[in-house]
Design an enzyme around this catalytic site. Structure first.
Site, mmCIF file in Angstrom:
data_model
loop_
_atom_site.group_PDB
_atom_site.id
_atom_site.type_symbol
_atom_site.label_atom_id
_atom_site.label_comp_id
_atom_site.label_asym_id
_atom_site.label_seq_id
_atom_site.Cartn_x
_atom_site.Cartn_y
_atom_site.Cartn_z
ATOM 1 N N HIS A 121 39.754 57.973 30.591
ATOM 2 C CA HIS A 121 39.185 57.491 32.291
ATOM 3 C C HIS A 121 40.785 58.486 32.427
ATOM 4 O O HIS A 121 41.054 58.690 33.953
ATOM 5 C CB HIS A 121 38.960 56.620 32.513
ATOM 6 C CG HIS A 121 37.337 56.852 32.125
ATOM 7 N ND1 HIS A 121 36.924 55.477 32.841
ATOM 8 C CD2 HIS A 121 35.740 57.478 31.726
ATOM 9 C CE1 HIS A 121 35.801 55.478 32.150
ATOM 10 N NE2 HIS A 121 34.999 56.867 31.496
ATOM 11 N N SER A 195 31.331 46.282 31.938
ATOM 12 C CA SER A 195 30.442 46.113 31.904
ATOM 13 C C SER A 195 29.558 47.297 31.023
ATOM 14 O O SER A 195 27.943 47.415 31.443
ATOM 15 C CB SER A 195 29.878 46.811 33.776
ATOM 16 O OG SER A 195 29.849 47.797 33.676
HETATM 17 P P1 OAD Z 1 32.858 47.024 35.779
HETATM 18 O O1 OAD Z 1 33.575 46.927 36.857
HETATM 19 O O2 OAD Z 1 31.728 47.961 35.365
HETATM 20 O O3 OAD Z 1 32.936 46.084 34.950
HETATM 21 C C1 OAD Z 1 34.176 44.434 34.723
HETATM 22 C C2 OAD Z 1 33.411 43.694 33.478
HETATM 23 O O4 OAD Z 1 34.383 43.063 33.114
HETATM 24 C C3 OAD Z 1 31.970 43.275 33.845
HETATM 25 O O5 OAD Z 1 31.127 43.476 32.816
HETATM 26 C C4 OAD Z 1 32.471 41.520 33.833
HETATM 27 O O6 OAD Z 1 31.040 40.674 33.726
HETATM 28 C C5 OAD Z 1 33.841 41.929 33.307
HETATM 29 N N1 OAD Z 1 34.619 40.719 33.380
HETATM 30 C C6 OAD Z 1 34.766 40.517 35.136
HETATM 31 N N2 OAD Z 1 36.313 39.809 34.291
HETATM 32 C C7 OAD Z 1 36.769 39.427 32.845
HETATM 33 C C8 OAD Z 1 37.261 38.532 32.389
HETATM 34 N N3 OAD Z 1 37.886 37.809 33.380
HETATM 35 N N4 OAD Z 1 37.476 38.911 31.199
HETATM 36 C C9 OAD Z 1 36.655 39.614 30.882
HETATM 37 N N5 OAD Z 1 35.830 40.655 31.227
HETATM 38 C C10 OAD Z 1 35.225 40.198 32.461
HETATM 39 O O7 OAD Z 1 34.808 48.058 35.053
HETATM 40 P P2 OAD Z 1 34.331 49.148 33.326
HETATM 41 O O8 OAD Z 1 33.308 48.234 32.263
HETATM 42 O O9 OAD Z 1 35.446 49.043 33.408
HETATM 43 O O10 OAD Z 1 34.606 54.828 35.516
HETATM 44 O O11 OAD Z 1 33.776 49.899 34.185
HETATM 45 C C11 OAD Z 1 34.046 51.174 33.930
HETATM 46 C C12 OAD Z 1 34.180 52.762 34.436
HETATM 47 O O12 OAD Z 1 33.394 52.865 35.798
HETATM 48 C C13 OAD Z 1 35.341 52.893 35.218
HETATM 49 O O13 OAD Z 1 36.433 53.158 34.171
HETATM 50 C C14 OAD Z 1 35.440 53.652 36.141
HETATM 51 C C15 OAD Z 1 34.141 53.086 37.102
HETATM 52 O O14 OAD Z 1 33.727 53.703 37.764
HETATM 53 C C16 OAD Z 1 35.824 55.442 36.647
HETATM 54 O O15 OAD Z 1 36.570 55.218 37.288
HETATM 55 C C17 OAD Z 1 35.340 57.065 36.227
#
Ligand code: OAD
Length: 251
Positions: A121, A195
């Protein structure tokens, strides 16, 4: 947290010759103090993506969009990589066939010393000319914190600069897509701290599985893909990766 038996499965598969691909999301940076997007306290609870992370939002009000990105740059500049970043960086250097794809734009993998990071991204630390003027490269690094005034201006044509991230409604860079696609041809695929809601990144784990990879999710919470992987390690990335690394060291 996950059991010894579950950890041992990953330790066994992380043998030196294994082709290992890691996909990370915001959860990997949570222990560094970087807010995630979803969940309690998540960025998208406080802000609407379409108001801040789209080309239309930027065209309407570049200063407003920049306020948000500048705030995140300031916040992240004061954060340090955590144990999860450190372990992943070690693997990226230790195992020649280890590939790292991150959805994170914070640059913490690189600051921990990870090599060859595929930034799915983009990066919060890159900027580009909003008008894509002929005088400037597509993207370049600019670590100014904070920018003043907002929006910062293109040094070549004085148009607003844009953050070097991928916004909703924009495509993923073709070379990033092709490197990520290649990386799904692997023996072990770890999806960590995401997520698994945002495509096409979320599709990579299933693609890897279809190509024969053993797939593992590391996350304290369930995701829509938890039932579709071979092994789920329930726990925080920094704790689970530290536990795996300790077992690797003890072998
Ligand atoms: P999210 O905020 O959607 O998800 C974060 C994930 O991390 C969740 O599933 C939590 O359960 C998990 N989590 C929290 N604390 C944690 C820890 N200490 N260890 C491991 N996991 C943990 O973030 P992303 O999946 O990265 O895109 O989101 C994907 C995309 O959505 C981002 O890149 C961004 C956003 O919109 C753009 O901006 C294009």
């Amino acid at each position: 947290m996950c059991s010894d038996t579950e950890l041992a499965i990953v330790v066994d598969r992380l043998r030196a010759g294994a082709r290992t691909t890691i996909l990370t999301g915001a959860g990997v940076s949570a222990a560094s103090g970087v807010p995630t997007f979803r969940g309690p306290g998540g960025l998208w609870k406080r802000h609407r993506p379409e108001e801040l992370a789209t080309p239309e939002a930027f065209a309407k009000d570049p200063a407003l969009v920049w306020e948000w990105y500048d705030w995140r740059r300031q916040l992240i500049a004061a954060c340090e990589p955590n144990r999860a970043h450190a372990v992943i960086a070690d693997w990226s250097r230790r195992y020649p066939d280890c590939r790292l794809i991150t959805q994170n734009v914070d640059g913490l993998h690189e600051r921990a010393g990870a090599e060859g990071v595929i930034r799915f991204h983009g990066s919060l630390w890159e900027v580009g000319c909003w008008r894509a003027c002929a005088g400037s490269p597509h993207r370049w690094m600019d670590r100014t914190v904070p920018f003043d005034p907002l929006p910062p201006r293109c040094p070549h044509c004085d148009a607003p600069l844009r953050p070097g991230v991928v916004w909703f409604g924009e495509g993923i860079d073709a070379s990033v897509l092709s490197r990520s696609d290649n990386a799904t041809a692997c023996d072990l695929f770890l999806t960590i701290g995401t997520s698994s809601l945002v495509y096409p990144a979320a599709g990579l784990v299933q693609q890897a599985r279809q190509r024969g990879a053993f797939t593992v999710e590391i996350n304290p919470d369930a995701t829509p893909l938890s039932d579709g992987v071979d092994l789920v390690l329930r726990g925080r990335a920094e704790a689970v990766l530290d536990a795996i690394e300790q077992r690797l060291a003890g072998r």
